[in-house]
Design an enzyme around this catalytic site. Structure first.
Site, PDB file in Angstrom:
ATOM      1  N   HIS A  49       0.849  -1.200   0.000  1.00 47.24           N
ATOM      2  CA  HIS A  49       0.000   0.000   0.000  1.00 47.24           C
ATOM      3  C   HIS A  49       0.879   1.243   0.000  1.00 47.24           C
ATOM      4  O   HIS A  49       1.984   1.242   0.544  1.00 47.24           O
ATOM      5  CB  HIS A  49      -1.004  -0.009   1.152  1.00 47.24           C
ATOM      6  CG  HIS A  49      -0.419  -0.051   2.534  1.00 47.24           C
ATOM      7  ND1 HIS A  49       0.052   1.068   3.184  1.00 47.24           N
ATOM      8  CD2 HIS A  49      -0.242  -1.084   3.409  1.00 47.24           C
ATOM      9  CE1 HIS A  49       0.478   0.724   4.399  1.00 47.24           C
ATOM     10  NE2 HIS A  49       0.327  -0.570   4.556  1.00 47.24           N
ATOM     11  N   ASP A  60      -0.229   4.382   1.025  1.00 45.89           N
ATOM     12  CA  ASP A  60      -0.521   5.374   2.076  1.00 45.89           C
ATOM     13  C   ASP A  60       0.168   4.997   3.384  1.00 45.89           C
ATOM     14  O   ASP A  60       0.593   3.846   3.575  1.00 45.89           O
ATOM     15  CB  ASP A  60      -2.040   5.509   2.283  1.00 45.89           C
ATOM     16  CG  ASP A  60      -2.712   4.207   2.726  1.00 45.89           C
ATOM     17  OD1 ASP A  60      -2.266   3.125   2.309  1.00 45.89           O
ATOM     18  OD2 ASP A  60      -3.697   4.273   3.498  1.00 45.89           O
ATOM     19  N   ASP A  85       6.230   0.460   7.339  1.00 45.00           N
ATOM     20  CA  ASP A  85       4.822   0.183   6.970  1.00 45.00           C
ATOM     21  C   ASP A  85       4.370   1.122   5.871  1.00 45.00           C
ATOM     22  O   ASP A  85       3.822   2.164   6.159  1.00 45.00           O
ATOM     23  CB  ASP A  85       3.959   0.312   8.222  1.00 45.00           C
ATOM     24  CG  ASP A  85       2.499  -0.004   7.968  1.00 45.00           C
ATOM     25  OD1 ASP A  85       2.184  -0.585   6.920  1.00 45.00           O
ATOM     26  OD2 ASP A  85       1.661   0.357   8.813  1.00 45.00           O
ATOM     27  N   GLU A 137      -5.061   1.567   2.412  1.00 46.33           N
ATOM     28  CA  GLU A 137      -5.037   0.421   3.323  1.00 46.33           C
ATOM     29  C   GLU A 137      -5.227   0.876   4.762  1.00 46.33           C
ATOM     30  O   GLU A 137      -5.920   0.222   5.543  1.00 46.33           O
ATOM     31  CB  GLU A 137      -3.710  -0.342   3.196  1.00 46.33           C
ATOM     32  CG  GLU A 137      -3.680  -1.684   3.925  1.00 46.33           C
ATOM     33  CD  GLU A 137      -3.315  -1.620   5.401  1.00 46.33           C
ATOM     34  OE1 GLU A 137      -3.575  -2.587   6.131  1.00 46.33           O
ATOM     35  OE2 GLU A 137      -2.781  -0.582   5.856  1.00 46.33           O
ATOM     36  N   GLU A 138      -4.627   2.011   5.087  1.00 49.02           N
ATOM     37  CA  GLU A 138      -4.658   2.468   6.480  1.00 49.02           C
ATOM     38  C   GLU A 138      -6.049   2.923   6.923  1.00 49.02           C
ATOM     39  O   GLU A 138      -6.281   3.135   8.105  1.00 49.02           O
ATOM     40  CB  GLU A 138      -3.628   3.584   6.714  1.00 49.02           C
ATOM     41  CG  GLU A 138      -2.172   3.158   6.482  1.00 49.02           C
ATOM     42  CD  GLU A 138      -1.661   2.126   7.491  1.00 49.02           C
ATOM     43  OE1 GLU A 138      -2.432   1.708   8.371  1.00 49.02           O
ATOM     44  OE2 GLU A 138      -0.490   1.735   7.374  1.00 49.02           O
ATOM     45  N   GLU A 187       2.030  -7.402   3.340  1.00 49.02           N
ATOM     46  CA  GLU A 187       2.901  -6.991   4.434  1.00 49.02           C
ATOM     47  C   GLU A 187       2.881  -7.912   5.653  1.00 49.02           C
ATOM     48  O   GLU A 187       1.898  -8.587   5.939  1.00 49.02           O
ATOM     49  CB  GLU A 187       2.547  -5.585   4.886  1.00 49.02           C
ATOM     50  CG  GLU A 187       1.182  -5.479   5.557  1.00 49.02           C
ATOM     51  CD  GLU A 187       0.751  -4.037   5.729  1.00 49.02           C
ATOM     52  OE1 GLU A 187       1.500  -3.261   6.335  1.00 49.02           O
ATOM     53  OE2 GLU A 187      -0.343  -3.690   5.263  1.00 49.02           O
ATOM     54  N   HIS A 236       3.344   2.627  12.855  1.00 53.38           N
ATOM     55  CA  HIS A 236       2.397   3.575  13.444  1.00 53.38           C
ATOM     56  C   HIS A 236       2.981   4.305  14.661  1.00 53.38           C
ATOM     57  O   HIS A 236       2.274   5.033  15.343  1.00 53.38           O
ATOM     58  CB  HIS A 236       1.066   2.911  13.839  1.00 53.38           C
ATOM     59  CG  HIS A 236       0.341   2.287  12.689  1.00 53.38           C
ATOM     60  ND1 HIS A 236      -1.015   2.038  12.697  1.00 53.38           N
ATOM     61  CD2 HIS A 236       0.760   1.864  11.471  1.00 53.38           C
ATOM     62  CE1 HIS A 236      -1.378   1.480  11.554  1.00 53.38           C
ATOM     63  NE2 HIS A 236      -0.313   1.359  10.793  1.00 53.38           N
TER      64      HIS A 236
HETATM   65 ZN   LIG Z   1       0.709  -1.504   6.416  1.00 47.04          ZN
END
Ligand SMILES: [Zn+2]
Ligand SMILES: *[C@@H]1O[C@H](CO)[C@@H](O)[C@H](O)[C@H]1NC(C)=O
Ligand SMILES: *[C@@H]1O[C@H](CO)[C@@H](O)[C@H](O)[C@H]1NC(C)=O
Ligand SMILES: *[C@@H]1O[C@H](CO)[C@@H](O)[C@H](O)[C@H]1NC(C)=O
Length: 443
Positions: free
Chosen positions: A100, A102, A134, A168-169, A196, A402
């Site tokens: 992804h 984003d 990520d 995705e997020e 992932e 994150h």
């Molecule tokens: Zn991710």
């Protein structure tokens, strides 16, 4: 004449040197790292990701690698970038390498380095940026691995397809979810998906065959209001707190299994209280001498596919929000499936062993198959019955997705490219027919 020949010779030597230099430059470690930095520097943080800049960058990378490109927008301004390296046998199913584009938002003040500068700490070699783990690392590593394979003249037998998906997020609804339901996706006849995973502080890479489903629960209690000085039964607060205590005990029982090493994080039900809401507001805060007639609490619950959902629902109705205690509940989100969804990791799925062996061949080791603790786009592929393996080659790395100061060490990043080179080579050379190969032959 002699003069001319030697001049020519000299010129061609210089030319050869230059060519060598330019080709070695584009594959030298520092160039590889700067391409990664370039991708990290594009601010694709939700809720306003710069998808057009990310798309331009990915397309320019694809052009430099001679890959076929396609941009699909199921929703305006939310592009999926699809790249293809065609294989020699169009009747075999394809390999899909998903990532992804984003990333989650940042609190810049809590970072040592600016989160979209992709600074490298000279001492450690750590690259600091939102998305370093990520999962911009993975998207770029796929591309760099293909660059290496092309550099040594490797030709895939199966199509190698890369998907760079948006959103995705925030749940992937306008990205991967629409993608798997599209004709474009059907035509790709995907046989296996890589998506992932998570970093691992130890030496082993982590691999994921399933993930937990989110159940976002809100419980509500009502009760008789009354004076703050009076003791009586059946207040909303008391009703709610009894439930909170019961849920807390359950949380402890699950967490103890993880702490005691009996179960992995993804194998237990996680429950975390995310809000508490009650009280009667006043200009200075809350009214202090009034017991409110309503109270509620919210929980982020994650359910592994191995758990008996019916018995958990029973517990919810009988212990956590019983109507006999004036309680009700609702789900803000509840992902359930008719049967547990997971990717096989036994001999019925040849891709699992191929991955393990390919990682070994590149001098890495793969840990035990795990259930991903949160959600990824992999679930959309698994629901379609496709094997999807969650894997991000980051060992010796703290888990910082994150988090503030997300980083990936540059040596670990480079090693990951070798790992993917080995995997892509093994996957795209695999000639045994699979179930999906048969369906393509019928097309
Ligand atoms: Zn991710
Ligand atoms: C997106 O990135 C491009 C290229 O860096 C930049 O020109 C543009 O201003 C950015 N758009 C937004 C909305 O920030
Ligand atoms: C349920 O709420 C009502 C008021 O809404 C209250 O009179 C009653 O005592 C409550 N019962 C219990 C068990 O909390
Ligand atoms: C293989 O991995 C081990 C342990 O991580 C390391 O010590 C060794 O140098 C590696 N060898 C190669 C050839 O990469």
């Amino acid at each position: 004449m002699a003069m001319k020949t030697s001049t020519l010779l000299l010129l061609s030597l210089i030319l050869a040197q230059l060519l060598l230099l330019s080709s070695s430059t584009s594959t030298s470690s520092s160039t590889i790292i700067s391409r990664f930095q370039e991708y990290l520097q594009i601010n694709t943080a939700q809720p306003n990701p710069n998808y057009s800049a990310a798309t331009d960058f990915i397309i320019s990378q694809a052009k430099s690698l001679n890959l076929e490109t396609q941009i699909i927008e199921f929703v305006k301004n939310k592009p999926l970038v699809i790249l293809k390296w065609p294989g020699k046998n169009p009747f075999l199913s394809s390999i899909l390498l998903n990532s992804h584009t984003d990333v989650v938002p940042v609190e810049p003040k809590k970072w040592f380095f600016s989160p979209f500068d992709a600074n490298i700490d000279d001492l450690s070699g750590n690259i600091y940026a939102r998305g370093a783990q990520d999962m911009k690392c993975v998207g770029m590593q796929y591309l760099e691995a293909i660059r290496k394979l092309k550099g040594v003249g490797f030709q895939p037998i199966r199509d190698v397809i890369l998907s760079f998906v948006p959103d995705e997020e925030i749940g992937g609804h306008d990205g991967a979810e629409k993608f798997v339901g599209s004709d474009d996706f059907l035509k790709m006849n995907v046989g296996v998906v890589l998506d992932e995973g998570l970093a691992s502080p130890g030496e082993e890479y982590r691999v994921f065959y399933a993930e937990r489903s989110p159940w976002w629960l809100v419980i509500k209690a009502v009760g008789a209001p009354g004076h703050g000085a009076k003791l009586y039964d059946g207040t909303a607060m008391e009703n709610l707190l009894k439930s909170v205590e019961s849920i807390r005990r359950f949380r402890d029982s699950q967490f103890d299994l993880v702490k005691g090493g009996v179960k992995a994080e993804g194998d237990v039900v996680s429950v975390n209280m995310v809000f508490l809401k009650a009280g009667t507001p006043s200009p200075t805060g809350f009214v202090m001498n009034l017991q409110p007639s309503e109270a509620q609490a919210g929980f982020d619950i994650r359910i592994p596919p191995t758990v008996d959902q019916a018995s958990l629902e029973k517990r919810l109705a009988e212990e956590w929000a019983p109507s006999s205690r004036n309680m009700t509940y609702e789900f803000k989100q509840k992902v359930t499936t008719e049967k547990p969804i997971f990717t096989a990791y036994d001999s019925s799925n040849p891709w699992w062993k191929l991955l393990e062996d390919a990682v070994k061949a590149a001098n890495g080791t793969v840990g035990k198959p795990e259930i991903f603790p949160a959600s990824t786009d992999a679930r959309y592929f698994r629901v379609r019955g496709l094997p999807a393996i969650g894997f991000s080659p980051m060992a010796r790395t703290p888990i910082l997705l994150h988090d503030h100061n997300e980083f990936l060490n540059q040596d670990e990043y480079l090693k990951g490219i070798d790992i993917y080179e080995s995997i892509i080579k093994a996957y795209s050379s695999y000639e045994e027919p699979t179930r999906d190969d048969e369906s393509r032959a019928e097309l």
